[in-house]
Design a protein around this motif. Structure first.
Motif, PDB file in Angstrom:
ATOM      1  N   VAL A  90       0.795  -1.033  -0.053  1.00  0.00           N
ATOM      2  CA  VAL A  90      -0.053   0.047   0.162  1.00  0.00           C
ATOM      3  C   VAL A  90       0.763   1.283  -0.159  1.00  0.00           C
ATOM      4  O   VAL A  90       0.837   2.054  -0.832  1.00  0.00           O
ATOM      5  CB  VAL A  90      -0.981   0.136   1.228  1.00  0.00           C
ATOM      6  N   ARG A  91       1.889   1.132   0.931  1.00  0.00           N
ATOM      7  CA  ARG A  91       2.877   2.412   0.875  1.00  0.00           C
ATOM      8  C   ARG A  91       3.740   2.560  -0.367  1.00  0.00           C
ATOM      9  O   ARG A  91       3.744   3.625  -1.013  1.00  0.00           O
ATOM     10  CB  ARG A  91       3.770   2.110   1.950  1.00  0.00           C
ATOM     11  N   GLU A  92       3.938   1.323  -1.068  1.00  0.00           N
ATOM     12  CA  GLU A  92       4.746   1.539  -2.132  1.00  0.00           C
ATOM     13  C   GLU A  92       3.602   2.029  -3.345  1.00  0.00           C
ATOM     14  O   GLU A  92       3.893   2.839  -4.286  1.00  0.00           O
ATOM     15  CB  GLU A  92       5.279   0.243  -2.822  1.00  0.00           C
ATOM     16  N   ALA A  93       2.536   1.547  -3.323  1.00  0.00           N
ATOM     17  CA  ALA A  93       1.571   2.091  -4.476  1.00  0.00           C
ATOM     18  C   ALA A  93       1.038   3.716  -4.202  1.00  0.00           C
ATOM     19  O   ALA A  93       1.272   4.328  -5.207  1.00  0.00           O
ATOM     20  CB  ALA A  93      -0.054   1.219  -4.331  1.00  0.00           C
ATOM     21  N   ALA A  94       1.048   3.965  -3.093  1.00  0.00           N
ATOM     22  CA  ALA A  94       0.738   5.334  -2.675  1.00  0.00           C
ATOM     23  C   ALA A  94       1.828   6.069  -3.222  1.00  0.00           C
ATOM     24  O   ALA A  94       1.745   7.151  -4.008  1.00  0.00           O
ATOM     25  CB  ALA A  94       0.361   5.744  -1.069  1.00  0.00           C
ATOM     26  N   LYS A  95       3.200   5.610  -2.899  1.00  0.00           N
ATOM     27  CA  LYS A  95       4.261   6.544  -3.379  1.00  0.00           C
ATOM     28  C   LYS A  95       4.350   6.508  -4.908  1.00  0.00           C
ATOM     29  O   LYS A  95       4.358   7.560  -5.478  1.00  0.00           O
ATOM     30  CB  LYS A  95       5.592   5.985  -2.926  1.00  0.00           C
ATOM     31  N   ALA A  96       4.154   5.414  -5.699  1.00  0.00           N
ATOM     32  CA  ALA A  96       4.199   5.559  -7.104  1.00  0.00           C
ATOM     33  C   ALA A  96       3.189   6.311  -7.655  1.00  0.00           C
ATOM     34  O   ALA A  96       3.371   7.073  -8.703  1.00  0.00           O
ATOM     35  CB  ALA A  96       3.868   4.034  -7.681  1.00  0.00           C
ATOM     36  N   HIS A  97       1.894   6.249  -6.940  1.00  0.00           N
ATOM     37  CA  HIS A  97       0.933   7.060  -7.417  1.00  0.00           C
ATOM     38  C   HIS A  97       1.137   8.763  -7.382  1.00  0.00           C
ATOM     39  O   HIS A  97       0.960   9.471  -8.240  1.00  0.00           O
ATOM     40  CB  HIS A  97      -0.309   7.006  -6.632  1.00  0.00           C
ATOM     41  N   ALA A  98       1.909   9.152  -6.194  1.00  0.00           N
ATOM     42  CA  ALA A  98       2.340  10.286  -5.898  1.00  0.00           C
ATOM     43  C   ALA A  98       3.242  10.845  -6.974  1.00  0.00           C
ATOM     44  O   ALA A  98       3.362  12.125  -7.218  1.00  0.00           O
ATOM     45  CB  ALA A  98       2.761  10.663  -4.618  1.00  0.00           C
ATOM     46  N   ARG A 152       2.850  14.008 -14.230  1.00  0.00           N
ATOM     47  CA  ARG A 152       1.775  14.557 -14.970  1.00  0.00           C
ATOM     48  C   ARG A 152       1.537  16.096 -14.965  1.00  0.00           C
ATOM     49  O   ARG A 152       1.389  16.681 -15.978  1.00  0.00           O
ATOM     50  CB  ARG A 152       0.416  13.851 -14.646  1.00  0.00           C
ATOM     51  N   GLU A 153       1.797  16.526 -13.849  1.00  0.00           N
ATOM     52  CA  GLU A 153       1.708  17.943 -13.538  1.00  0.00           C
ATOM     53  C   GLU A 153       2.716  18.624 -14.355  1.00  0.00           C
ATOM     54  O   GLU A 153       2.529  19.843 -14.640  1.00  0.00           O
ATOM     55  CB  GLU A 153       1.604  18.515 -12.043  1.00  0.00           C
ATOM     56  N   LYS A 154       3.936  18.366 -14.512  1.00  0.00           N
ATOM     57  CA  LYS A 154       5.264  18.701 -15.039  1.00  0.00           C
ATOM     58  C   LYS A 154       4.826  18.736 -16.619  1.00  0.00           C
ATOM     59  O   LYS A 154       5.299  19.779 -17.165  1.00  0.00           O
ATOM     60  CB  LYS A 154       6.273  18.036 -14.848  1.00  0.00           C
TER      61      LYS A 154
END
Ligand code: ACO
Length: 311
Positions: free
Chosen positions: A294-302, A308-310
Motif C-alpha cells: 500500500v505504501r509503495e502504491a501510494a508513493k508510485a501514485h504520488a 503528469r503535472e510537469k
C-alpha cells in the motif's frame, strides 16, 4: 546566549504562552516531548488490538458499529499524535521503527488479554476513563501541536468512556451470568488501569522536568487518586465492587484510600514480559510488512501525479 534563550523559554512557559514548532526550545524539552508523544501515539495504535479482537463477535449490530467506530477513532488519535511528534523533527518511519524494535514504550495496559465481551465495557469505562483523567490536562500542555491534538482526542475519548459504562450497565441488569462476567472483567482490569498512571511520584524520573515545562500539569499520583475517587463512586451505580479490600473513604483526606499496587507486575509488563507483549508487537510488525504494497502504491501514485503535472 543559551542561558538567555532558556530563560526566555521558561518565561514564556510560565506566562502560559504555547511553544510552537519553529520556536527555540531546550534540547531536553524537545526530547521529552518526542518520547511522550510518540509513546502516546504507539499506545493508541497498539490499543486497537485488544478491542479489534471482539469486532467480529460483538453481540449485536449496534454494539458492533460502536466498537468499529471506537477502534477507528483510536487509529485517528495515533495519526494526529504521530503528526504532532513529527513537528519536533523525528520522522514517522523512525518512530515506527522504534516501536517495532521494542525500543519505544507504549502503555502497559494494552498487554493484557480481552477474554470476554464484558472486557469491552471495562476497557471503555476504566481504561478510557484513566486515559481521559490523564489527557484532559494535556489539552493545556505547553507544546501547541500536542495541546491542540488533545482537544479532539479528549472529546472522542469521553464518548468511549460513556459507551463502556453504558454497556456494563446493561450487562449488570442482565442475567446472573452476565453480572458475573461484569464483575470478573472489573476484577481483572482494575489494577492494570490504576497502573496506567505510571510509577509513584518518588519513582517517576520525568515528572519534575515535565512539570517545570508544563508538559505535565499534575503528577502521576495526583491523577491516579482522582481516578480512584471517581471510579469508587461509579462502581456503586453498577452494583459491583472493586477488587481492593483496602479501598475506603478517608474523611480526613477527603479521598479514597486504596491498597498497594503490584509494581513488580507493572515493571515486568513495561519491560516486555506481560501476558500479551509479544503478541501485540508481532501483530504490529506483521501489519507493517503486509501493508508495504500500500505504501509503495501510494508513493508510485504520488510520483506519477508529479510527472503528469510537469507535462
Ligand atoms: N506503561 C508503560 N510505560 C510507562 C507507564 C505505563 N503505564 N507509565 C510510565 N511509564 C514509563 C515512562 O514512559 C517512563 O519511561 P521512559 O523514561 O523510558 O519514557 C518510566 O515509566 C517512568 O515514568 P515517568 O517518569 O512517570 O514518565 P512520564 O513523566 O512520561 O509519565 C505518563 C508517564 C503519565 C504515562 C506520561 O507519559 C503521559 O501522560 N503520557 C501521555 C498519555 C499516554 O501516553 N497515554 C497512553 C495510554 S492511554 C491511551 O492511549 C488510550
Amino acid at each position: 546566549t543559551t542561558q538567555e534563550l532558556e530563560k526566555n523559554f521558561q518565561d514564556k512557559v510560565d506566562a502560559e504562552v504555547r511553544i510552537e514548532p519553529r520556536d527555540w526550545m531546550p534540547g531536553k524539552y524537545r526530547q521529552t516531548l518526542i518520547r511522550q508523544i510518540s509513546q502516546h501515539a504507539h499506545s493508541e495504535i497498539v490499543g486497537m488490538l485488544p478491542e479489534g479482537n471482539w469486532i467480529s463477535r460483538a453481540p449485536s449490530l449496534k454494539r458492533k458499529q460502536i466498537l468499529i467506530a471506537k477502534v477507528q477513532d483510536e487509529a485517528g488519535h495515533g495519526l494526529y499524535l504521530y503528526s504532532a511528534a513529527e513537528t519536533l523533527g523525528i520522522t514517522r518511519d523512525e518512530m515506527i521503527e522504534q516501536l517495532h524494535s521494542g525500543k519505544a514504550k507504549y502503555s502497559s495496559i494494552f498487554n493484557y488479554p480481552t477474554i470476554t465481551w464484558a472486557d469491552m465495557g471495562a476497557i471503555g469505562w476504566l481504561v478510557d476513563g484513566a486515559a481521559i483523567m490523564n489527557q484532559v490536562p494535556l489539552c493545556r500542555t505547553s507544546y501547541g501541536p500536542y495541546s491542540r491534538a488533545m482537544i479532539r482526542v479528549c472529546k472522542e475519548e469521553s464518548f468511549h468512556q460513556r459507551q463502556g459504562f453504558e454497556s456494563l450497565l446493561v450487562l449488570s441488569n442482565g442475567t446472573p451470568e452476565q453480572r458475573a462476567m461484569v464483575q470478573d472483567a472489573i476484577d481483572r482490569w482494575w489494577w492494570p488501569s490504576i497502573m496506567m498512571f505510571g510509577p509513584h511520584d518518588a519513582e517517576s524520573t520525568n515528572t519534575e522536568a515535565s512539570m517545570k515545562w508544563k508538559i505535565k500539569r499534575f503528577s502521576n499520583d495526583e491523577l491516579r487518586q482522582r481516578f480512584v475517587d471517581m471510579i469508587a463512586e461509579q462502581v456503586k451505580l453498577l452494583d459491583m465492587t472493586l477488587p481492593d479490600p483496602e479501598l475506603k473513604w478517608n474523611e480526613a483526606r477527603g479521598h479514597y484510600d486504596f491498597g498497594k499496587i503490584n509494581w513488580e507486575e507493572f515493571w515486568n509488563v513495561v519491560s516486555g514480559n506481560g501476558p500479551c507483549n509479544k503478541q501485540r508487537l508481532d501483530a504490529r510488525r506483521k501489519a507493517w510488512e503486509e501493508g508495504a504494497w500500500v505504501r509503495e502504491a501510494a508513493k508510485a501514485h504520488a510520483e506519477k501525479r508529479v510527472l503528469r503535472e510537469k507535462q
